[in-house]
Design an enzyme around this catalytic site. Structure first.
Site, PDB file in Angstrom:
ATOM      1  N   ASP A  37      23.934 -13.192  52.660  1.00 22.62           N
ATOM      2  CA  ASP A  37      23.502 -12.210  53.323  1.00 22.62           C
ATOM      3  C   ASP A  37      23.370 -12.486  55.471  1.00 22.62           C
ATOM      4  OD1 ASP A  37      21.983  -9.326  51.997  1.00 22.62           O
ATOM      5  OD2 ASP A  37      21.439  -9.269  53.668  1.00 22.62           O
TER       6      ASP A  37
ATOM      7  N   TYR B 102      20.249  -2.883  60.046  1.00 23.79           N
ATOM      8  CA  TYR B 102      21.112  -1.750  59.275  1.00 23.79           C
ATOM      9  C   TYR B 102      21.447  -0.758  60.094  1.00 23.79           C
ATOM     10  CZ  TYR B 102      20.597  -4.495  54.691  1.00 23.79           C
ATOM     11  OH  TYR B 102      20.525  -5.738  53.363  1.00 23.79           O
TER      12      TYR B 102
ATOM     13  N   HIS C 206      22.079 -13.043  44.606  1.00 26.60           N
ATOM     14  CA  HIS C 206      22.768 -12.342  46.040  1.00 26.60           C
ATOM     15  C   HIS C 206      21.195 -13.996  46.662  1.00 26.60           C
ATOM     16  CE1 HIS C 206      23.089 -10.557  49.586  1.00 26.60           C
ATOM     17  NE2 HIS C 206      21.722 -10.341  49.577  1.00 26.60           N
TER      18      HIS C 206
END
Length: 306
Positions: A76, A226, A283
């Protein structure tokens, strides 16, 4: 080892003893920092704190801890941060191991491989496993990403709006985080009444991760990461123009959000010495399949140390 969102350093608790206790003649000393703005790491006070800024901080951390050379592992955001360190300080990085390495720069080679890969995979560098994981492309990539990336648009544009509400509601925070540990572990869990959460994790472990966000009030700052990273064209970022030349190991888990074949990864990662099709997992690799990930890390390090 560097985590991502909505994870934390706690993701690595199960893999730590597998790496720090001697196996196959290898013993690791593992550093698992929290990204600034996540958990107990203080949030940035200025705008512009992206993965490159985090990479500079983590490099300084390793220097202050006395590590002049070291291996790195990430998934990630952790995958991008460790990649940035390898780009900035290749002389200090003995090897880079990633379990998340999405392709951000699209080119003619990628387009041709998508057009021909399902029919003549060997001509475009695909293996049979690549074909199985990628095609049908629209269903497995475009459609699935549309279903799973709504959070990304929110966090890349209005992180404070959603984040303040989540910081004020423990139930809302838990729902927002745990939904990712359901669908990002296995897309088929989306259709289960309980989200399949306890098929790979215990509720204690999941809620421990949620509590790290709750007691620190770090949801807003973690979501803001983000916006700092996605506020422009990713192909025009400075790090998008620099290849990674340190020895690199890539672990491709079958239930990852996006599958990146070796031939797609090589334009950025110039020295891939290990590419593994993992048997299972999604993930949150270290949290979900610590044994598989630890073994792949060990095999990668062995190749580098030969």
């Amino acid at each position: 080892m560097v985590h991502g969102w909505p994870g934390s350093f706690f993701e690595f608790y199960k893999i730590l003893p597998l790496l720090t206790e001697g196996r196959d003649g290898l013993v690791f000393e593992v550093i698992c920092p929290s990204i600034p703005g996540y958990g107990f790491s203080e949030a940035p006070h200025k705008t512009g704190f992206d993965s490159i800024a985090a990479a500079r901080i983590f490099y300084k951390l390793m220097q202050r801890l006395g590590f002049k050379e070291f291996y790195m592992q990430g998934g990630d955001w952790g995958g991008l941060i460790t990649t940035n360190i390898a780009q900035m300080r290749p002389e200090n990085v003995k090897g880079l191991h990633l379990n998340f390495f999405p392709v951000t720069k699209h080119n003619l080679q990628m387009l041709v491989s998508l057009l021909l890969g399902a029919y003549v995979p060997f001509l475009v560098g695909f293996t049979r496993e690549d074909v199985k994981r990628i095609f049908p492309y629209f269903k497995k990539n475009v459609y699935e990403m549309l279903r799973e990336s709504g959070y990304m648009h929110i966090q890349a544009t209005k992180p404070d709006t959603a984040g303040c509400g989540l910081n004020d509601s423990p139930v809302g925070l838990a729902a927002y985080i745990l939904e990712k540990f359901s669908t990002w572990t296995d897309k088929q869990f989306r259709d289960l009444e309980d989200g399949g959460l306890e098929r790979k994790f215990s509720l204690d472990d999941l809620l421990t991760n949620v509590m790290i966000y709750w007691v620190t009030g770090s949801m807003v700052s973690s979501m803001r990461f983000y916006k700092e990273n996605l506020n422009g064209n990713p192909e025009k970022r400075p790090d998008a123009k620099i290849g990674v030349r340190v020895p690199t190991g890539l672990a491709a888990f079958p239930n990852e959000l996006l599958h990146a074949p070796l031939v797609w990864a090589q334009p950025r990662y110039k020295n891939v010495i290990s590419y593994s099709y993992m048997l299972r997992g999604g993930h949150f690799a270290a949290f979900e399949e610590p044994e598989l990930l630890a073994e792949d890390i060990r095999q990668f390090v062995k190749k580098v140390e030969k």
